[in-house]
Design a protein around this motif. Structure first.
Motif, short mmCIF file in Angstrom:
data_model
loop_
_atom_site.label_atom_id
_atom_site.label_comp_id
_atom_site.label_asym_id
_atom_site.label_seq_id
_atom_site.Cartn_x
_atom_site.Cartn_y
_atom_site.Cartn_z
N PRO B 51 0.81 -1.22 0.00
CA PRO B 51 0.00 0.00 0.00
C PRO B 51 0.85 1.28 0.00
O PRO B 51 0.31 2.38 -0.15
CB PRO B 51 -0.78 -0.12 1.31
N VAL B 52 2.16 1.13 0.14
CA VAL B 52 3.03 2.31 0.25
C VAL B 52 3.19 2.96 -1.13
O VAL B 52 3.65 2.32 -2.08
CB VAL B 52 4.42 1.92 0.81
N ARG B 53 2.77 4.22 -1.24
CA ARG B 53 2.82 4.89 -2.54
C ARG B 53 4.24 5.32 -2.88
O ARG B 53 4.64 5.29 -4.03
CB ARG B 53 1.90 6.11 -2.53
N GLN B 54 4.99 5.75 -1.87
CA GLN B 54 6.35 6.22 -2.11
C GLN B 54 7.28 5.00 -2.14
O GLN B 54 8.03 4.72 -1.20
CB GLN B 54 6.75 7.19 -0.98
N ILE B 139 8.63 -6.15 7.30
CA ILE B 139 7.39 -6.74 6.78
C ILE B 139 6.21 -5.81 7.03
O ILE B 139 5.36 -5.62 6.15
CB ILE B 139 7.16 -8.13 7.44
N LEU B 140 6.15 -5.21 8.22
CA LEU B 140 5.05 -4.27 8.52
C LEU B 140 5.10 -3.07 7.59
O LEU B 140 4.07 -2.57 7.14
CB LEU B 140 5.15 -3.82 9.99
N LEU B 141 6.31 -2.60 7.31
CA LEU B 141 6.47 -1.45 6.43
C LEU B 141 6.00 -1.79 5.01
O LEU B 141 5.23 -1.05 4.40
CB LEU B 141 7.95 -1.03 6.42
N SER B 143 4.13 -4.44 3.90
CA SER B 143 2.80 -5.03 3.68
C SER B 143 1.67 -4.20 4.24
O SER B 143 0.54 -4.31 3.78
CB SER B 143 2.74 -6.44 4.27
N ALA B 144 1.96 -3.35 5.25
CA ALA B 144 0.88 -2.60 5.88
C ALA B 144 1.15 -1.11 5.97
O ALA B 144 0.33 -0.36 6.48
CB ALA B 144 0.62 -3.16 7.29
N GLY B 145 2.31 -0.67 5.46
CA GLY B 145 2.65 0.76 5.56
C GLY B 145 2.76 1.22 6.99
O GLY B 145 2.47 2.37 7.30
N LEU B 146 3.19 0.31 7.87
CA LEU B 146 3.34 0.64 9.29
C LEU B 146 4.81 0.87 9.63
O LEU B 146 5.66 0.07 9.25
CB LEU B 146 2.80 -0.50 10.17
N ALA B 147 5.08 1.94 10.37
CA ALA B 147 6.44 2.23 10.82
C ALA B 147 6.41 2.44 12.33
O ALA B 147 5.39 2.89 12.87
CB ALA B 147 6.99 3.46 10.12
N ALA B 171 11.27 6.68 5.21
CA ALA B 171 9.82 6.76 5.47
C ALA B 171 9.49 7.88 6.45
O ALA B 171 8.34 8.01 6.86
CB ALA B 171 9.32 5.42 6.00
#
Lengths: 99, 466
Positions: B51-54, B139-141, B143-147, B171
């Motif tokens: 889902p990460v656009r950048q 993996i979180l970054l 697959s889920a855009g989580l940091a 990020a």
């Protein structure tokens, strides 16, 4: 503990419950990712000493993200995607017989 | 009574995807089974759907996975995501769990491409909520855009630590500290090969980028995660021997990766101790074929060599499978193998140097005292050394003494630690001690799932009371 990056692809969020708490998540999230995004570092208490544990490896190896999903216990939260209306329960101590 | 295929590939990382594309092109009826919902494995996790656009935050190496994923998607190979393999027997019948149901798949050849997992890093407090692996954060970054938010510390050693640091910074994240546990570098002849390798410039660029924002604390020892119901701080000893600590909310640990070997071991593929990589690696021929007929192992599960090598080893294993199954002759196999072998040589350069300088320190591999070796059954290092003192000889016997390795992870996160602990306590080598004996099911499945397996009337009658 974890936050979403500001620029993510649009997605219709899904709603699920963790114990009695209602949270939203992205449809591509795993249960473990949704838990961490909702601020839950821990998702269970161990069967041996009842100490808190949370997702550790996120790749299906460590089994520390075990949760009860829609009534089925000991599911690996990092391998199951969230779904609208899903009920996730944290596990406390030993498994209860019959579940 | 089961479905059939020519070739079953277990794992859809770089090795599995490349093997599938090669095998399907050669006309093999190919099935790829993967535990994840989308292809890529861990290194190319969510490559088709992040889902990460950048996308630039992940770096060019990550996006190379997209070519592999596209070739795989267009190959004609059957792809079964969300499918966990729980057994492979010597007749190559594969037990698969998917959507709460079990099924059997009969293959003529199997390529095990289960990749790598994080090397266990059993420091005090490594089970506290808030302590995760560096791989988990990546993996979180992806697959889920989580940091990670709040005060975040990276600790450990190895290329992935620097890659993750750079990705988190790109990020928009700020790290509280990088605690580098790599010992002082010593020179060796393996350095010449490293200087001619693709890894030198990549590694240097990553470290330079990261260090523009943060000065790492180097040659750290004595890492401890501390807290109560969750992580509160990390304490450590700096290079001059002074104890220090940092308050933090998230601690990301990493000291290299090791083969994810449970499935291959359960099939009966012989593994040997690799003293350079400090792990068990399978004994394979030059095509990746194991000593079990019809079973090949490709990618990092065959010994850690990185994503680029994994894809080439997948191609070689697929070519060999096609040859063994009569699709191509040996001359064709050998000719088609020339390019993969050339690329393998290129990416093989410098690996020995990386293994040596990033060799994790003993104290972070072989714990002591109350530190947990087995996370699942909560067995401490002291319990293991005590069991050895009263006569325990090896990992399998210690299961009976302590239940170590018998929890849900089935020894994945304690196997190497327990072997090294016993070896140290008995004054023997890890090769002499060996690893847990692994048996199917290698992933927990419910009795209901087993009962859902299709069965013939003869099979049902075989166990029915007459």
């Amino acid at each position: 503990m974890f936050h979403r990056l500001p620029d993510l692809a649009d997605a219709a969020l899904v709603t699920l419950t963790i114990d009695s708490e209602v949270i939203t998540a992205r449809p591509s999230d795993t249960v473990a990712a949704a838990l961490l995004a909702a601020g839950h570092a821990a998702c269970r208490e161990t069967a041996v000493s009842s100490t808190p544990r949370g997702p550790y490896c996120l790749m299906g190896v460590c089994f520390d993200c075990l949760v009860t999903i829609d009534g089925v216990g000991n599911r690996q939260g990092c391998l199951v995607r969230v779904r609208e209306g899903m009920h996730v329960e944290t596990q406390r101590g030993k498994r209860v017989a019959g579940r | 009574m089961s479905e059939t295929c020519d070739l079953a590939i277990i794992g859809a990382g770089p090795a599995g995807m490349a093997a599938a594309a090669t095998a399907a092109r050669l006309g093999l009826d190919t099935v790829v089974l993967d535990e994840q919902p989308s292809p890529g494995g861990q290194i190319y996790r969510a490559i088709t759907e992040t889902p990460v656009r950048q996308g630039t935050i992940f770096g060019d190496d990550y996006w190379r996975g997209l070519d592999l994923a596209r070739a795989f998607a267009n190959s004609g190979a059957r792809y079964l995501p969300n499918s966990t393999v729980f057994s492979v027997d010597s007749r190559l019948e594969i037990g698969v769990s998917s959507g709460g149901k079990a099924r059997l798949l009969q293959a003529r050849h199997v390529i095990v491409a289960t990749g790598a997992q994080e090397r266990p890093m059993p420091i005090p407090g490594w089970t506290l909520p808030g302590v995760l692996t560096a791989g988990a954060a990546q993996i979180l970054l992806k697959s889920a855009g989580l940091a990670p938010s709040g005060r975040t510390v990276l600790a450990g050693s190895g290329p992935l630590l620097w890659l993750l640091a750079a990705q988190l910074q790109r990020a928009g994240g700020t790290l509280s500290a990088i605690l580098d546990t790599t010992p002082r570098m010593t020179f060796g002849v393996d350095m010449l090969s490293f200087l001619a390798s693709p890894y030198l410039s990549k590694g240097r660029a990553l470290m330079r980028e990261t260090k523009q924002q943060i000065a790492p604390i180097d040659r750290v020892t004595g890492l401890r995660a501390e807290g109560d119901s969750r992580l509160r701080r990390v304490s450590f000893t700096d290079r001059s021997g002074v104890a220090d600590h940092i308050e933090c909310d998230t601690l990301l640990l990493h000291q290299g990766v090791v083969p994810n070997a449970n499935l291959a071991m359960s099939i009966g593929c012989t593994h040997r101790w690799d003293d350079a990589q400090l792990c068990f690696v399978p004994t394979l021929d030059t095509w990746g074929h194991s000593d079990v007929a019809g079973v090949s192992i490709a990618g990092d599960g065959a010994g850690i060599a990185g994503a680029e090598s994994a894809a080439e080893r997948g191609r070689l294993a697929a070519l060999d499978a096609a040859c063994r199954l009569g699709r191509i002759d040996q001359a064709t196999r050998d000719r088609e193998a020339e390019t993969p072998r050339r690329v393998l040589t290129k990416y093989g350069r410098g690996r020995a140097f990386l293994d040596r300088i990033f060799r994790p320190i003993d104290a972070h591999r072989i714990p002591a005292g109350d530190t947990l070796a087995c996370r699942c059954e909560e067995v401490s290092a002291a319990q293991i050394t005590e069991a050895v003192r009263i006569g325990g000889t090896g990992p399998n016997q210690l299961k009976a003494y302590l239940r170590c390795g018998m929890g849900p992870c089935q020894g994945r996160l304690c196997g190497l630690t327990v072997t090294e602990l016993i070896a140290q306590a008995r004054g023997k080598t890890p090769a002499e001690i060996g690893h847990y004996r692994l048996r199917p099911p290698v992933k927990p499945i419910t009795v209901a799932e087993l009962a859902s397996l299709p069965r013939s009337e003869a099979e049902a009658n075989a166990v029915a009371r007459q």
